[in-house]
Design a protein around this motif. Sequence first.
Motif, PDB file in Angstrom:
ATOM      1  N   ARG A   1       0.799  -1.231   0.000  1.00 33.71           N
ATOM      2  CA  ARG A   1       0.000   0.000   0.000  1.00 33.71           C
ATOM      3  C   ARG A   1       0.831   1.280   0.000  1.00 33.71           C
ATOM      4  NH1 ARG A   1      -4.864  -2.711   0.446  1.00 33.71           N
ATOM      5  NH2 ARG A   1      -4.510  -3.245  -1.710  1.00 33.71           N
ATOM      6  N   GLY A   2       2.170   1.134   0.005  1.00 33.29           N
ATOM      7  CA  GLY A   2       3.021   2.321   0.016  1.00 33.29           C
ATOM      8  C   GLY A   2       3.187   2.918   1.405  1.00 33.29           C
ATOM      9  N   VAL A   3       3.962   3.983   1.509  1.00 33.08           N
ATOM     10  CA  VAL A   3       4.264   4.578   2.818  1.00 33.08           C
ATOM     11  C   VAL A   3       4.003   6.081   2.829  1.00 33.08           C
ATOM     12  CG1 VAL A   3       6.047   2.852   3.244  1.00 33.08           C
ATOM     13  CG2 VAL A   3       6.700   5.063   2.334  1.00 33.08           C
ATOM     14  N   THR A   4       3.654   6.558   4.022  1.00 34.09           N
ATOM     15  CA  THR A   4       3.554   8.004   4.255  1.00 34.09           C
ATOM     16  C   THR A   4       4.335   8.311   5.533  1.00 34.09           C
ATOM     17  OG1 THR A   4       1.537   7.649   5.532  1.00 34.09           O
ATOM     18  CG2 THR A   4       1.260   8.240   3.221  1.00 34.09           C
ATOM     19  N   LEU A   5       4.739   9.548   5.688  1.00 32.27           N
ATOM     20  CA  LEU A   5       5.509   9.939   6.867  1.00 32.27           C
ATOM     21  C   LEU A   5       4.589  10.183   8.057  1.00 32.27           C
ATOM     22  CD1 LEU A   5       7.964  12.495   5.225  1.00 32.27           C
ATOM     23  CD2 LEU A   5       8.476  10.143   5.895  1.00 32.27           C
ATOM     24  N   THR A   6       5.046   9.844   9.243  1.00 30.20           N
ATOM     25  CA  THR A   6       4.350  10.264  10.463  1.00 30.20           C
ATOM     26  C   THR A   6       4.783  11.705  10.741  1.00 30.20           C
ATOM     27  OG1 THR A   6       6.165   9.580  11.883  1.00 30.20           O
ATOM     28  CG2 THR A   6       4.461   7.939  11.428  1.00 30.20           C
ATOM     29  N   GLY A   7       4.193  12.318  11.738  1.00 31.38           N
ATOM     30  CA  GLY A   7       4.591  13.673  12.111  1.00 31.38           C
ATOM     31  C   GLY A   7       6.084  13.742  12.394  1.00 31.38           C
ATOM     32  N   GLN A   8       6.534  12.759  13.156  1.00 28.88           N
ATOM     33  CA  GLN A   8       7.949  12.687  13.509  1.00 28.88           C
ATOM     34  C   GLN A   8       8.835  12.535  12.270  1.00 28.88           C
ATOM     35  OE1 GLN A   8      10.581   9.840  16.382  1.00 28.88           O
ATOM     36  NE2 GLN A   8       8.377   9.472  16.418  1.00 28.88           N
ATOM     37  N   GLY A   9       8.407  11.653  11.364  1.00 31.42           N
ATOM     38  CA  GLY A   9       9.171  11.431  10.142  1.00 31.42           C
ATOM     39  C   GLY A   9       9.211  12.677   9.274  1.00 31.42           C
ATOM     40  N   GLU A  10       8.077  13.347   9.191  1.00 33.63           N
ATOM     41  CA  GLU A  10       8.012  14.554   8.373  1.00 33.63           C
ATOM     42  C   GLU A  10       8.887  15.656   8.959  1.00 33.63           C
ATOM     43  OE1 GLU A  10       4.185  15.584   6.771  1.00 33.63           O
ATOM     44  OE2 GLU A  10       4.622  17.728   6.962  1.00 33.63           O
ATOM     45  N   GLN A  11       8.921  15.693  10.287  1.00 32.83           N
ATOM     46  CA  GLN A  11       9.750  16.711  10.946  1.00 32.83           C
ATOM     47  C   GLN A  11      11.220  16.512  10.600  1.00 32.83           C
ATOM     48  OE1 GLN A  11      11.215  16.807  14.847  1.00 32.83           O
ATOM     49  NE2 GLN A  11      12.074  18.583  13.790  1.00 32.83           N
ATOM     50  N   ILE A  12      11.647  15.266  10.612  1.00 29.98           N
ATOM     51  CA  ILE A  12      13.041  14.967  10.251  1.00 29.98           C
ATOM     52  C   ILE A  12      13.302  15.318   8.784  1.00 29.98           C
ATOM     53  CG2 ILE A  12      14.723  13.114   9.946  1.00 29.98           C
ATOM     54  CD1 ILE A  12      13.368  11.757  12.417  1.00 29.98           C
ATOM     55  N   ALA A  13      12.376  14.960   7.916  1.00 27.07           N
ATOM     56  CA  ALA A  13      12.546  15.226   6.484  1.00 27.07           C
ATOM     57  C   ALA A  13      12.634  16.723   6.188  1.00 27.07           C
ATOM     58  CB  ALA A  13      11.406  14.599   5.701  1.00 27.07           C
ATOM     59  N   THR A  14      11.726  17.501   6.761  1.00 27.46           N
ATOM     60  CA  THR A  14      11.750  18.937   6.470  1.00 27.46           C
ATOM     61  C   THR A  14      12.974  19.604   7.103  1.00 27.46           C
ATOM     62  OG1 THR A  14      10.291  19.375   8.350  1.00 27.46           O
ATOM     63  CG2 THR A  14       9.254  19.178   6.210  1.00 27.46           C
ATOM     64  N   HIS A  15      13.398  19.079   8.231  1.00 26.42           N
ATOM     65  CA  HIS A  15      14.596  19.636   8.857  1.00 26.42           C
ATOM     66  C   HIS A  15      15.827  19.374   7.989  1.00 26.42           C
ATOM     67  CE1 HIS A  15      16.865  21.434  12.038  1.00 26.42           C
ATOM     68  NE2 HIS A  15      17.619  20.364  12.218  1.00 26.42           N
ATOM     69  N   LEU A  16      15.865  18.200   7.359  1.00 29.12           N
ATOM     70  CA  LEU A  16      16.961  17.875   6.444  1.00 29.12           C
ATOM     71  C   LEU A  16      16.959  18.833   5.253  1.00 29.12           C
ATOM     72  CD1 LEU A  16      17.183  14.043   5.807  1.00 29.12           C
ATOM     73  CD2 LEU A  16      18.992  15.530   6.640  1.00 29.12           C
ATOM     74  N   ILE A  17      15.768  19.066   4.710  1.00 28.69           N
ATOM     75  CA  ILE A  17      15.644  19.971   3.568  1.00 28.69           C
ATOM     76  C   ILE A  17      16.061  21.380   3.982  1.00 28.69           C
ATOM     77  CG2 ILE A  17      13.955  21.068   2.030  1.00 28.69           C
ATOM     78  CD1 ILE A  17      12.503  18.307   2.012  1.00 28.69           C
ATOM     79  N   ARG A  18      15.661  21.754   5.191  1.00 28.16           N
ATOM     80  CA  ARG A  18      16.078  23.066   5.724  1.00 28.16           C
ATOM     81  C   ARG A  18      17.604  23.172   5.750  1.00 28.16           C
ATOM     82  NH1 ARG A  18      15.192  27.405   8.937  1.00 28.16           N
ATOM     83  NH2 ARG A  18      16.298  27.633  10.931  1.00 28.16           N
ATOM     84  N   LYS A  19      18.243  22.157   6.297  1.00 26.92           N
ATOM     85  CA  LYS A  19      19.705  22.195   6.394  1.00 26.92           C
ATOM     86  C   LYS A  19      20.344  22.199   5.001  1.00 26.92           C
ATOM     87  CE  LYS A  19      19.908  18.755   9.462  1.00 26.92           C
ATOM     88  NZ  LYS A  19      20.540  17.732  10.342  1.00 26.92           N
ATOM     89  N   HIS A  20      19.853  21.330   4.132  1.00 24.84           N
ATOM     90  CA  HIS A  20      20.382  21.248   2.775  1.00 24.84           C
ATOM     91  C   HIS A  20      20.368  22.622   2.105  1.00 24.84           C
ATOM     92  CE1 HIS A  20      20.970  19.018  -1.134  1.00 24.84           C
ATOM     93  NE2 HIS A  20      20.479  20.167  -1.588  1.00 24.84           N
ATOM     94  N   ARG A  21      19.231  23.279   2.166  1.00 20.16           N
ATOM     95  CA  ARG A  21      19.078  24.543   1.447  1.00 20.16           C
ATOM     96  C   ARG A  21      19.838  25.684   2.108  1.00 20.16           C
ATOM     97  NH1 ARG A  21      12.771  23.404  -0.592  1.00 20.16           N
ATOM     98  NH2 ARG A  21      13.447  21.681  -1.949  1.00 20.16           N
ATOM     99  N   LEU A  22      19.914  25.660   3.449  1.00 13.16           N
ATOM    100  CA  LEU A  22      20.722  26.691   4.123  1.00 13.16           C
ATOM    101  C   LEU A  22      22.193  26.531   3.746  1.00 13.16           C
ATOM    102  CD1 LEU A  22      19.144  26.862   7.711  1.00 13.16           C
ATOM    103  CD2 LEU A  22      19.167  28.681   5.976  1.00 13.16           C
ATOM    104  N   TRP A  23      22.685  25.314   3.720  1.00 12.97           N
ATOM    105  CA  TRP A  23      24.082  25.096   3.343  1.00 12.97           C
ATOM    106  C   TRP A  23      24.328  25.530   1.891  1.00 12.97           C
ATOM    107  CZ3 TRP A  23      27.873  24.981   6.530  1.00 12.97           C
ATOM    108  CH2 TRP A  23      27.773  24.356   7.785  1.00 12.97           C
ATOM    109  N   GLU A  24      23.341  25.298   1.027  1.00 11.83           N
ATOM    110  CA  GLU A  24      23.502  25.746  -0.357  1.00 11.83           C
ATOM    111  C   GLU A  24      23.633  27.268  -0.417  1.00 11.83           C
ATOM    112  OE1 GLU A  24      20.418  24.130  -2.881  1.00 11.83           O
ATOM    113  OE2 GLU A  24      21.522  22.257  -3.190  1.00 11.83           O
TER     114      GLU A  24
END
Lengths: 220, 220
Positions: free
Chosen positions: A60-83
């Motif tokens: 059925r595929g996967v979706t992020l939990t709140g916790q998972g989404e928080q980690i994912a968006t934080h990673l994107i935040r760091k990635h883009r700030l470093w860029e």
Amino acid sequence: MDISHTEENYLKAIFKISERNGKPASTNAISNEMNTTAASVTDMVKRLSDKTLIHYERYRGVTLTGQGEQIATHLIRKHRLWEVFLVDKLHFSWDEVHEIAEQLEHIKSKRLVERLDEYLGFPKFDPHGDPIPDADGNFTIRKQALLSELKTGEQGPVVGVHDHTTAFLQYLDRMELVLGTTVKVLEYFEYDESMRVLINNEREQLLSKKVCQNLFVQKQ
Amino acid sequence: MDISHTEENYLKAIFKISERNGKPASTNAISNEMNTTAASVTDMVKRLSDKTLIHYERYRGVTLTGQGEQIATHLIRKHRLWEVFLVDKLHFSWDEVHEIAEQLEHIKSKRLVERLDEYLGFPKFDPHGDPIPDADGNFTIRKQALLSELKTGEQGPVVGVHDHTTAFLQYLDRMELVLGTTVKVLEYFEYDESMRVLINNEREQLLSKKVCQNLFVQKQ
DNA sequence: AAAAATTTTTAGATTAACTTAAAAATATGT
DNA sequence: ACATATTTTTAAGTTAATCTAAAAATTTTT
Ligand SMILES: [Mn+2]
Ligand SMILES: [Mn+2]
Ligand SMILES: [Mn+2]
Ligand SMILES: [Mn+2]
């Protein structure tokens, strides 16, 4: 509970896929994004599910939990700030920073990210025009459209790219179509879906269908 | 041939141990430095030997090959440059940067290090006074001595610390004994090996044996 | 609704990095 | 020199992350 470099990358991949498609990320979509096999994904997905970072049901595929989404968006935040750091402070060009940011995004320090953000002047967008989520994971939303969607006479500043490849970014540099450049549609050619545009109210330029479909322009 | 995060840390540990003792690094010394078991070290040491990064003979300890030493000094270079970045640009204090630099030192990009070096103004020493090797792995050598080795009447600027613990660094901050502070030995107490010193030609201070044995002062 | 195609999962293996416990080599003390 | 202590290695096993090949489930086509 600590989370590995690899687990973080899976969460980011799942976030991106869900964002693109608006539905759960399939095993194949993830294996494709991660350059691994479907079997590896099933394996990892079970582990992430055990850690309550994703919701997972067989076939059925996967979706992020709140916790998972928080980690994912934080990673994107760091990635883009470093860029932003690499471009603004170390003077890298926008086609050179992604690979380095892929590494830097995994540096773990609560304070480092916030200090970096402050040092960079709290940027809202990265060098490619992608929004930088805030510490709570909220993205700034901007009214934008692909250049290919504009009608003759419409115009706006270039604010982002859909295609992030080095080839496209370098092409835009050569054409002097950097972020902020104003583009006005002068003529649309139905034959090959190309456009004649006015750049910065100065020069005219012919742009191919492919280019028009990969350039975001601010609307209104 | 690519080298893992862990392998890099082993090479750095071996470099540090050899530098301290002037002889091959023993299995136990490495396991101690790396917080692993002796068995793990033997395991890894075989792999590093296969990759010709170290010379290894059973029961005889290990030394770095040219290639291994190059990787180790480059890691130290990156570690210390990032520490300068964190202190000079992001305004971290000198007791907060080591852990973050332990992560940042593993970022792989030929150009990033050189750009960072330039951005920081080609520093020769890190925030703790440790020398930053150049791109070829050469360290700047400085005439220095522990404060405890100075005789009454001798003086010099504080240029480094032997003990790098947070506790000591914070103690020095409290005492306003930062790098660059001039210290003159006024009196030595044989009883507890403490010293009375003059700081910046302004104020007198009593320093314990332990403090004197961990502060480097420039000689001459 | 069957058959065919596709996707996903399971089974079984591999590799890096680590562990504990036991064996072997080296060093030390009397 | 020999017994004891210490260090190092080997042996055997674990875990995370990956793989290939085969089986099972789901989706699409006819
Ligand atoms: Mn990127
Ligand atoms: Mn970007
Ligand atoms: Mn350090
Ligand atoms: Mn340092």
